[in-house]
Design a protein around this motif. Structure first.
Motif, PDB file in Angstrom:
ATOM      1  N   UNK A   4     101.893 -56.220  90.365  1.00  0.00           N
ATOM      2  CA  UNK A   4     102.658 -55.370  91.285  1.00  0.00           C
ATOM      3  C   UNK A   4     101.834 -54.934  92.486  1.00  0.00           C
ATOM      4  N   UNK A   5     100.493 -55.004  92.371  1.00  0.00           N
ATOM      5  CA  UNK A   5      99.638 -54.630  93.502  1.00  0.00           C
ATOM      6  C   UNK A   5      98.838 -53.373  93.291  1.00  0.00           C
ATOM      7  N   UNK A  18     100.189 -66.726 102.226  1.00  0.00           N
ATOM      8  CA  UNK A  18     101.638 -66.612 102.456  1.00  0.00           C
ATOM      9  C   UNK A  18     102.294 -65.553 101.576  1.00  0.00           C
ATOM     10  N   UNK A  19     101.486 -64.788 100.849  1.00  0.00           N
ATOM     11  CA  UNK A  19     102.050 -63.816  99.931  1.00  0.00           C
ATOM     12  C   UNK A  19     101.741 -62.400 100.389  1.00  0.00           C
ATOM     13  N   UNK A  20     102.766 -61.570 100.479  1.00  0.00           N
ATOM     14  CA  UNK A  20     102.593 -60.154 100.798  1.00  0.00           C
ATOM     15  C   UNK A  20     102.598 -59.368  99.489  1.00  0.00           C
ATOM     16  N   UNK A  21     101.475 -58.703  99.212  1.00  0.00           N
ATOM     17  CA  UNK A  21     101.341 -57.960  97.958  1.00  0.00           C
ATOM     18  C   UNK A  21     101.811 -56.521  98.131  1.00  0.00           C
ATOM     19  N   UNK A  22     101.413 -55.893  99.233  1.00  0.00           N
ATOM     20  CA  UNK A  22     101.852 -54.537  99.549  1.00  0.00           C
ATOM     21  C   UNK A  22     102.541 -54.554 100.899  1.00  0.00           C
ATOM     22  N   UNK A  23     103.638 -53.836 101.014  1.00  0.00           N
ATOM     23  CA  UNK A  23     104.354 -53.816 102.288  1.00  0.00           C
ATOM     24  C   UNK A  23     104.830 -52.391 102.595  1.00  0.00           C
ATOM     25  N   UNK A  24     104.204 -51.832 103.590  1.00  0.00           N
ATOM     26  CA  UNK A  24     104.581 -50.496 104.078  1.00  0.00           C
ATOM     27  C   UNK A  24     104.580 -49.439 102.970  1.00  0.00           C
ATOM     28  N   UNK A  25     103.473 -49.379 102.237  1.00  0.00           N
ATOM     29  CA  UNK A  25     103.317 -48.349 101.201  1.00  0.00           C
ATOM     30  C   UNK A  25     103.018 -47.016 101.875  1.00  0.00           C
ATOM     31  N   UNK A  26     103.756 -45.998 101.474  1.00  0.00           N
ATOM     32  CA  UNK A  26     103.542 -44.644 101.983  1.00  0.00           C
ATOM     33  C   UNK A  26     103.386 -43.687 100.815  1.00  0.00           C
ATOM     34  N   UNK A  27     102.341 -42.870 100.872  1.00  0.00           N
ATOM     35  CA  UNK A  27     102.075 -41.938  99.784  1.00  0.00           C
ATOM     36  C   UNK A  27     101.195 -40.806 100.299  1.00  0.00           C
ATOM     37  N   UNK A  40      89.128 -53.900 100.822  1.00  0.00           N
ATOM     38  CA  UNK A  40      90.191 -54.865 101.058  1.00  0.00           C
ATOM     39  C   UNK A  40      90.751 -54.662 102.468  1.00  0.00           C
ATOM     40  N   UNK A  41      90.916 -55.731 103.208  1.00  0.00           N
ATOM     41  CA  UNK A  41      91.514 -55.634 104.540  1.00  0.00           C
ATOM     42  C   UNK A  41      92.998 -55.293 104.408  1.00  0.00           C
ATOM     43  N   UNK A  42      93.450 -54.428 105.273  1.00  0.00           N
ATOM     44  CA  UNK A  42      94.849 -54.007 105.233  1.00  0.00           C
ATOM     45  C   UNK A  42      95.304 -53.623 106.633  1.00  0.00           C
ATOM     46  N   UNK A  43      96.610 -53.553 106.789  1.00  0.00           N
ATOM     47  CA  UNK A  43      97.171 -52.961 108.003  1.00  0.00           C
ATOM     48  C   UNK A  43      97.783 -51.623 107.617  1.00  0.00           C
ATOM     49  N   UNK A  72      99.693 -44.504 104.983  1.00  0.00           N
ATOM     50  CA  UNK A  72     100.793 -44.700 105.925  1.00  0.00           C
ATOM     51  C   UNK A  72     101.000 -46.189 106.225  1.00  0.00           C
ATOM     52  N   UNK A  73     102.172 -46.680 105.860  1.00  0.00           N
ATOM     53  CA  UNK A  73     102.573 -48.057 106.193  1.00  0.00           C
ATOM     54  C   UNK A  73     101.497 -49.070 105.812  1.00  0.00           C
ATOM     55  N   UNK A  74     100.952 -48.941 104.620  1.00  0.00           N
ATOM     56  CA  UNK A  74      99.882 -49.825 104.161  1.00  0.00           C
ATOM     57  C   UNK A  74     100.466 -51.169 103.714  1.00  0.00           C
ATOM     58  N   UNK A  75      99.954 -52.246 104.283  1.00  0.00           N
ATOM     59  CA  UNK A  75     100.392 -53.590 103.918  1.00  0.00           C
ATOM     60  C   UNK A  75      99.181 -54.483 103.707  1.00  0.00           C
ATOM     61  N   UNK A  76      99.284 -55.362 102.702  1.00  0.00           N
ATOM     62  CA  UNK A  76      98.222 -56.323 102.401  1.00  0.00           C
ATOM     63  C   UNK A  76      98.862 -57.667 102.103  1.00  0.00           C
ATOM     64  N   UNK A  77      98.354 -58.705 102.754  1.00  0.00           N
ATOM     65  CA  UNK A  77      98.862 -60.056 102.528  1.00  0.00           C
ATOM     66  C   UNK A  77      97.711 -61.000 102.223  1.00  0.00           C
ATOM     67  N   UNK A  78      97.987 -61.977 101.342  1.00  0.00           N
ATOM     68  CA  UNK A  78      97.047 -63.052 101.040  1.00  0.00           C
ATOM     69  C   UNK A  78      97.732 -64.376 101.356  1.00  0.00           C
TER      70      UNK A  78
END
Length: 211
Positions: free
Chosen positions: A38-39, A13-22, A51-54, A5-11
């Motif tokens: 692609x991530x 200044x770069x956002x690799x995943x943004x609000x992934x839902x599955x 990996x740290x994520x929101x 749910x709403x998975x996001x990962x940033x390094x």
């Protein structure tokens, strides 16, 4: 059920995943397609709690714990001067039947040092160890890389067996035909999101995608 749910990962200044839902049901095999960068691996590392994520990753409505997952990475690390037999002993406690069955399938030279194995043989022994963990969620990152023809068909068989045991299997592969053979659904990861999910009956539409 596995829920992302709403998975996001940033390094930085770069956002690799943004609000992934599955959402993935038990007893299903889902493929993950995406270009290099692609991530995909970042998503797998997040699922593995490496990996740290929101956002949230839930298993049966509770936060997913690493103990519920086995993860076959693209490249596997082995200690120097360890034989195949010694490597598998880490996983074989109380699982002799499983070890014997897998040894018969893969027919690896277990008395040789793993460092002397080919890349395909290293992939096979890492897969054997992963399977012996017997986890409900199984992540396979490019499992077909470097594997010979016979090994590919053994992998097909193993994935079917995992499905029959009501386990979840998540696979990434650049060889799209291998996903056609194994998956119930294929998700497209692009621009940091799951942009589309195809059911088996719609796999022919994937010919329009280039990776």
């Amino acid at each position: 059920m596995l829920e992302i749910r709403d998975l996001s990962v940033s390094f930085k200044d770069k956002t690799v995943l943004r609000s992934v839902n599955l959402t993935i049901e038990e007893g299903s095999v889902i493929g993950l397609l995406g270009k290099n960068g692609a991530g995909k691996t970042t998503l797998f590392e997040s699922l593995f709690q490496n990996q740290k994520y929101s956002g949230e990753i839930l298993w049966h409505k509770e936060k997913l714990q690493r103990k519920s997952i086995s993860y076959l990475e693209t490249e596997n690390y082995f200690y120097p001067y360890i034989t195949g037999k010694e490597y598998l002993e880490y996983f074989s406690q109380h699982k002799e039947n499983s070890l014997n069955e897998l040894t018969e399938k893969f027919r690896l030279p277990l008395n040789k040092f793993v460092q002397d194995y080919s890349s395909g043989m290293k992939k096979k022994i890492a897969l054997m160890g992963m399977l012996m963990l017997d986890k409900p969620i199984n992540i396979l990152d490019e499992p077909f890389n470097g594997v010979d023809f016979e090994g590919v068909h053994i992998l097909y068989e193993i994935i079917r067996e995992l499905k029959d045991k009501n386990k979840i299997v998540v696979i990434s592969s650049h060889i799209i035909e291998t996903l056609f053979h194994t998956c119930d659904k294929i998700a497209i990861l692009e621009d940091g999101i799951i942009s589309n999910i195809f059911d088996r009956s719609d796999f022919d539409q994937l010919s329009n995608f280039k990776f």
